[in-house]
Design an enzyme around this catalytic site. Sequence first.
Site, PDB file in Angstrom:
ATOM      1  N   HIS A 176       0.902  -1.255  -0.248  1.00  0.00           N
ATOM      2  CA  HIS A 176      -0.022  -0.511   0.205  1.00  0.00           C
ATOM      3  C   HIS A 176       0.859   1.080   0.248  1.00  0.00           C
ATOM      4  CE1 HIS A 176      -4.061  -1.695   0.346  1.00  0.00           C
ATOM      5  NE2 HIS A 176      -3.614  -2.976   1.449  1.00  0.00           N
ATOM      6  N   ASP A 190      -7.266  -2.951  -1.751  1.00  0.00           N
ATOM      7  CA  ASP A 190      -8.412  -4.143  -0.484  1.00  0.00           C
ATOM      8  C   ASP A 190      -9.430  -3.852  -0.901  1.00  0.00           C
ATOM      9  OD1 ASP A 190      -6.703  -4.381   0.788  1.00  0.00           O
ATOM     10  OD2 ASP A 190      -6.806  -3.453   2.660  1.00  0.00           O
ATOM     11  N   GLU A 202      -5.212 -12.903   3.918  1.00  0.00           N
ATOM     12  CA  GLU A 202      -6.687 -11.825   3.431  1.00  0.00           C
ATOM     13  C   GLU A 202      -7.480 -11.482   1.806  1.00  0.00           C
ATOM     14  OE1 GLU A 202      -4.920  -8.161   4.610  1.00  0.00           O
ATOM     15  OE2 GLU A 202      -4.941  -8.128   6.219  1.00  0.00           O
ATOM     16  N   HIS A 244      -6.794  -8.457  -0.080  1.00  0.00           N
ATOM     17  CA  HIS A 244      -5.959  -7.535  -0.305  1.00  0.00           C
ATOM     18  C   HIS A 244      -5.035  -8.130  -1.396  1.00  0.00           C
ATOM     19  CE1 HIS A 244      -1.908  -5.305   0.928  1.00  0.00           C
ATOM     20  NE2 HIS A 244      -1.837  -6.618   0.510  1.00  0.00           N
TER      21      HIS A 244
HETATM   22  C1  LIG Z   1      -4.131  -3.852   7.346  1.00  0.00           C
HETATM   23  C2  LIG Z   1      -4.592  -4.797   6.398  1.00  0.00           C
HETATM   24  N1  LIG Z   1      -5.947  -3.629   5.518  1.00  0.00           N
HETATM   25  C3  LIG Z   1      -4.084  -5.146   4.957  1.00  0.00           C
HETATM   26  O1  LIG Z   1      -3.647  -3.891   3.779  1.00  0.00           O
HETATM   27  N2  LIG Z   1      -2.464  -5.329   5.145  1.00  0.00           N
HETATM   28  C4  LIG Z   1      -1.430  -6.037   4.731  1.00  0.00           C
HETATM   29  C5  LIG Z   1      -1.140  -7.043   4.816  1.00  0.00           C
HETATM   30  C6  LIG Z   1      -0.661  -4.639   4.518  1.00  0.00           C
HETATM   31  O2  LIG Z   1      -0.628  -3.786   5.635  1.00  0.00           O
HETATM   32  O3  LIG Z   1       0.013  -4.503   3.419  1.00  0.00           O
HETATM   33 ZN   LIG Z   2      -4.413  -4.087   1.938  1.00  0.00          ZN
END
Ligand SMILES: C[C@@H](N)C(=O)N[C@H](C)C(=O)O
Ligand SMILES: [Zn+2]
Length: 188
Positions: free
Chosen positions: A105, A112, A169, A172
């Site tokens: 991100h 997400d 997840e 993601h």
């Molecule tokens: C926090 C969650 N929405 C997320 O994006 N997790 C991944 C592993 C990240 O922090 O990049």
């Molecule tokens: Zn994410």
Amino acid sequence: MERKGNLIKLTDLSSDFIIDLKYATPDNFTGVQVYQSADCWLDEHTAQILIKAQEIFEKDGYRVKIWDAYRPIRAQKRFWEIMPNDDFIARPPDMTKIKKFRPTHMNGMCVDVTLTDKEGNEIEMPSPFDIMDERAALNYSGHSENGRRNGEYLKQVMESVGFQAYECEWWHFYDVSTDPAPFSDYEI
Ligand SMILES: C[C@@H](N)C(=O)N[C@H](C)C(=O)O
Ligand SMILES: [Zn+2]
């Protein structure tokens, strides 16, 4: 078109998405609003392949809802302080030492997402967003049949355009079809 380094605002390229950035509201695992605005910034390549995915979903009768996109390093650090768990939060980088980047991100190269019907109602998925336990994994055995099937469909379409799903997840996705840009800390 407004730009911040490699990032563009998704709404400058498409108005077809439902943008619901959870960290621009207090309705997220931190309990507080983390981003100042709800503008959805993404790496330009990542935005382009997400638009390709959206076109496929639209033909099948769905819309794409975005829960998170670009996330500045400062937000990643806050998340890690609250939940220092490598399965659910990417470890924040030491920018003085980092030599090689990867999609996260923090360079706008992860999203997400979930799906809605044409009216914008979320369809059943394996679990709620950011549930941060074994139920977040697509291969968890306790999901409803419908939720699992929808999660697999989301994964199949996203991977067909150049994303890679994350096994811990279901929501993601990494843009693995271009070179990673540097991480950045723009205020959003
Ligand atoms: C926090 C969650 N929405 C997320 O994006 N997790 C991944 C592993 C990240 O922090 O990049
Ligand atoms: Zn994410």
